[in-house]
Design a protein around this motif. Structure first.
Motif, PDB file in Angstrom:
ATOM      1  N   MET A   1       0.956  -0.901  -0.104  1.00  0.00           N
ATOM      2  CA  MET A   1       0.092  -0.294   0.006  1.00  0.00           C
ATOM      3  C   MET A   1       1.049   1.558   0.024  1.00  0.00           C
ATOM      4  O   MET A   1       0.522   2.229  -0.688  1.00  0.00           O
ATOM      5  N   TRP A   2       1.885   1.214   0.897  1.00  0.00           N
ATOM      6  CA  TRP A   2       2.843   2.423   1.055  1.00  0.00           C
ATOM      7  C   TRP A   2       3.678   2.796  -0.230  1.00  0.00           C
ATOM      8  O   TRP A   2       3.740   3.866  -0.779  1.00  0.00           O
ATOM      9  N   ALA A   3       3.781   1.040  -1.019  1.00  0.00           N
ATOM     10  CA  ALA A   3       4.655   1.834  -2.574  1.00  0.00           C
ATOM     11  C   ALA A   3       3.393   2.251  -3.591  1.00  0.00           C
ATOM     12  O   ALA A   3       3.545   3.822  -4.105  1.00  0.00           O
ATOM     13  N   HIS A   4       2.706   2.240  -3.099  1.00  0.00           N
ATOM     14  CA  HIS A   4       1.374   2.516  -4.171  1.00  0.00           C
ATOM     15  C   HIS A   4       1.082   4.316  -4.045  1.00  0.00           C
ATOM     16  O   HIS A   4       0.872   4.716  -4.991  1.00  0.00           O
ATOM     17  N   VAL A   5       0.494   4.674  -2.759  1.00  0.00           N
ATOM     18  CA  VAL A   5       1.009   6.130  -2.014  1.00  0.00           C
ATOM     19  C   VAL A   5       2.086   6.735  -2.999  1.00  0.00           C
ATOM     20  O   VAL A   5       1.921   7.567  -3.489  1.00  0.00           O
TER      21      VAL A   5
ATOM     22  N   ALA B   1       5.838  10.968  -4.974  1.00  0.00           N
ATOM     23  CA  ALA B   1       7.830  10.507  -5.839  1.00  0.00           C
ATOM     24  C   ALA B   1       7.920  12.182  -6.551  1.00  0.00           C
ATOM     25  O   ALA B   1       9.075  12.320  -6.577  1.00  0.00           O
ATOM     26  N   ASP B   2       7.057  12.062  -7.550  1.00  0.00           N
ATOM     27  CA  ASP B   2       7.783  13.262  -8.641  1.00  0.00           C
ATOM     28  C   ASP B   2       7.317  15.056  -7.833  1.00  0.00           C
ATOM     29  O   ASP B   2       7.340  15.782  -9.005  1.00  0.00           O
TER      30      ASP B   2
ATOM     31  N   LEU C   1       8.095  17.013   2.088  1.00  0.00           N
ATOM     32  CA  LEU C   1       8.751  16.476   3.234  1.00  0.00           C
ATOM     33  C   LEU C   1       9.169  15.016   2.855  1.00  0.00           C
ATOM     34  O   LEU C   1      10.538  14.932   3.325  1.00  0.00           O
ATOM     35  N   GLY C   2       8.721  14.034   2.504  1.00  0.00           N
ATOM     36  CA  GLY C   2       8.304  12.533   3.035  1.00  0.00           C
ATOM     37  C   GLY C   2       7.588  11.887   3.304  1.00  0.00           C
ATOM     38  O   GLY C   2       5.937  12.183   3.289  1.00  0.00           O
TER      39      GLY C   2
ATOM     40  N   VAL D   1      10.018   2.869  -5.582  1.00  0.00           N
ATOM     41  CA  VAL D   1       9.466   4.074  -6.443  1.00  0.00           C
ATOM     42  C   VAL D   1       9.629   5.428  -5.902  1.00  0.00           C
ATOM     43  O   VAL D   1       9.511   6.089  -6.838  1.00  0.00           O
ATOM     44  N   ASP D   2      10.324   5.575  -5.343  1.00  0.00           N
ATOM     45  CA  ASP D   2      11.410   6.798  -4.869  1.00  0.00           C
ATOM     46  C   ASP D   2      12.083   6.957  -3.501  1.00  0.00           C
ATOM     47  O   ASP D   2      12.080   6.411  -2.779  1.00  0.00           O
TER      48      ASP D   2
END
Length: 476
Positions: A206-210, A215-216, A221-222, A265-266
């Motif tokens: 889920m975190w990767a999807h969000v 990311a761009d 901030l993070g 992803v980021d």
């Protein structure tokens, strides 16, 4: 804008009397970054947050977490007027919460329209130069086990038939409810979801999807990995000396899964890892950097009671032990202006970045939740002068709200490297109109003032060959 009434600007020192600034009607106090200009990503150098110029960045922010369906700030009325208010009052950060429950309503199924709502608020804040810390927020998991709202999804709840009662409400339900404690314990044991995939693997995915959606984006901030994780049945082992076994052997591996997923992803933005909720009350913090990611920082909270506040010292000490920055991502939840003034003064002494939790986000008359802006923000306890960017290394700053005096000392050497800062690098000090309604007088040694008279952002450039800068701001 009033003219400069008296000035003495020179290389080594300056004394200025500046009148109040009045922005044009409808114009943002902090202009939006032009679309063609790349906005630097913040990192850290040891204990300091830093920008691409090597300047030390200090954050004064608020939390923005809408805990009622449909779980996004615009639904609660947050819009451009609120973002402008935050910028006008010197806030450069928002902890922007989302609900896993809304992101992934069914295992492996994501609601991108919901994520777009969170993204639109982040983009709005970016227009005003405000950094967003994207935050996976929860408080007591889910309403089915006694929470006041459902931050985490019902399909991730496994109480094994244990009762919710006794349930005195949040936050006491953490300590009393068998169903609450069993649900967290099963989560830490990576209980399979209905599709057979572990709950923690779902959370990481889920975190990767969000994260891929942010990311761009400028002014991100993070990512705050999880809000206030609870140890479940192991909570008694955390008092009074903290819980090194839980944080080191259970919590850190879980947060590592989320960190590793986000990094697919980021690879640029900061990762904020959190200790156990018990640290909010002052127990020692044992939480390590879960993956030793060089771009990770510790986010911690301060709800310590009494005059001895160990939350701040514990959090900064833990971050220092790992050679990283510590950011106070939540404190307050009170309307006691005296207490808030004392806390923010202490944070100044520690030269700490912070994000305020507005009491109004929990409850206001006639509405269960309001944005932390306008009258819902505790002014002047929260709106106060601070150095939001220092071209060098801060040594001390302090603000006396009664006298209206603000002092700042900093070295002109860069944090970490110890090399002189780049020529022309600017230090920025926010000076609120509420603190200086009649303007302000500035005495500077070792630098010159380069901002316009009466500017809410006082800008300084160190004089050549100066090792240190001293700034004193007073009411005229």
């Amino acid at each position: 804008m009033p003219l400069l009434s008296s000035a003495a600007r020179c290389i080594g020192s300056a004394v200025l009397l500046l009148g109040p600034a009045t922005p044009a009607a409808g114009a943002p106090a902090v202009p939006a970054a032009p679309a063609a200009v790349a906005v630097p990503v913040l990192g850290h150098t040891g204990r300091w947050l830093t920008d691409d110029q090597g300047r030390v960045i200090t954050l004064h922010g608020v939390n923005l977490v809408y805990k009622k369906p449909p779980y996004f700030p615009a639904a609660g009325g947050f819009g451009a007027q609120d973002a402008r208010f935050l910028a006008d009052n010197g806030f450069n950060a928002v902890r922007l919460g989302f609900a896993w429950n809304a992101v992934e309503p069914q295992p492996g199924t994501y609601d991108d329209a919901y994520i777009d709502q969170i993204l639109q608020t982040q983009q709005l804040l970016a227009q005003y130069g405000i950094h967003s810390l994207v935050d996976s927020h929860q408080d007591a998991f889910n309403e089915s086990v006694g929470a006041s709202w459902s931050g985490f999804p019902a399909w991730a709840v496994y109480p094994d038939g244990l009762p919710v009662e006794p349930n005195p409400g949040f936050p006491e339900v953490y300590f009393t409810s068998p169903a609450q404690k069993q649900t967290w314990t099963n989560f830490w044991h990576d209980h399979p979801a209905p599709d057979g995939v572990g709950l923690q693997e779902h959370y990481a995915a889920m975190w990767a999807h969000v994260a891929q959606r942010f990311a761009d984006q400028p002014y991100v901030l993070g990512y705050d990995l999880i809000n206030e994780p609870w140890p479940g049945w192991d909570w008694p082992t955390c008092f009074p000396d903290g819980c090194p076994a839980f944080e080191g052997e259970v919590l850190a591996p879980f947060e590592a899964k989320a960190m590793n997923a986000i990094r697919t992803v980021d690879r640029r933005h900061l990762l904020f890892y959190e200790p156990s909720l018990t640290n909010d009350f002052g127990t020692p913090d044992w939480m390590p950097n879960p993956t030793r990611d060089p771009n990770a920082v510790l986010g911690f909270h301060d709800y310590c009671l009494g005059e001895t506040d160990t939350c701040l010292t514990n959090g900064l000490a833990r971050a220092g032990a790992d050679g990283t920055a510590g950011v106070l991502t939540e404190f307050g939840a009170t309307t006691d202006a005296t207490r808030l003034t004392r806390l923010t003064g202490r944070y100044d002494e520690a030269m700490a970045s912070w994000m305020f939790w507005s009491y109004a986000q929990n409850q206001t008359p006639g509405h269960v939740q309001q944005p932390p802006t306008g009258p819902n923000l505790m002014d002047p306890a929260i709106v106060r002068p601070y150095p939001r960017a220092v071209a060098g290394t801060p040594r001390q700053w302090a603000y006396d709200p009664e006298a209206g005096t603000f002092t700042l000392r900093y070295s002109t050497r860069s944090a970490g490297s110890g090399r002189p800062v780049a020529a022309g690098a600017r230090t920025e000090v926010y000076l609120p109109a509420a603190a200086y309604p009649g303007g302000y007088r500035v005495q500077v040694q070792g630098a010159r003032v380069v901002s316009a008279p009466g500017a809410r952002i006082l800008e300084l450039v160190a004089a050549p060959g100066q090792a240190a800068v001293q700034v004193n701001v007073t009411r005229p």
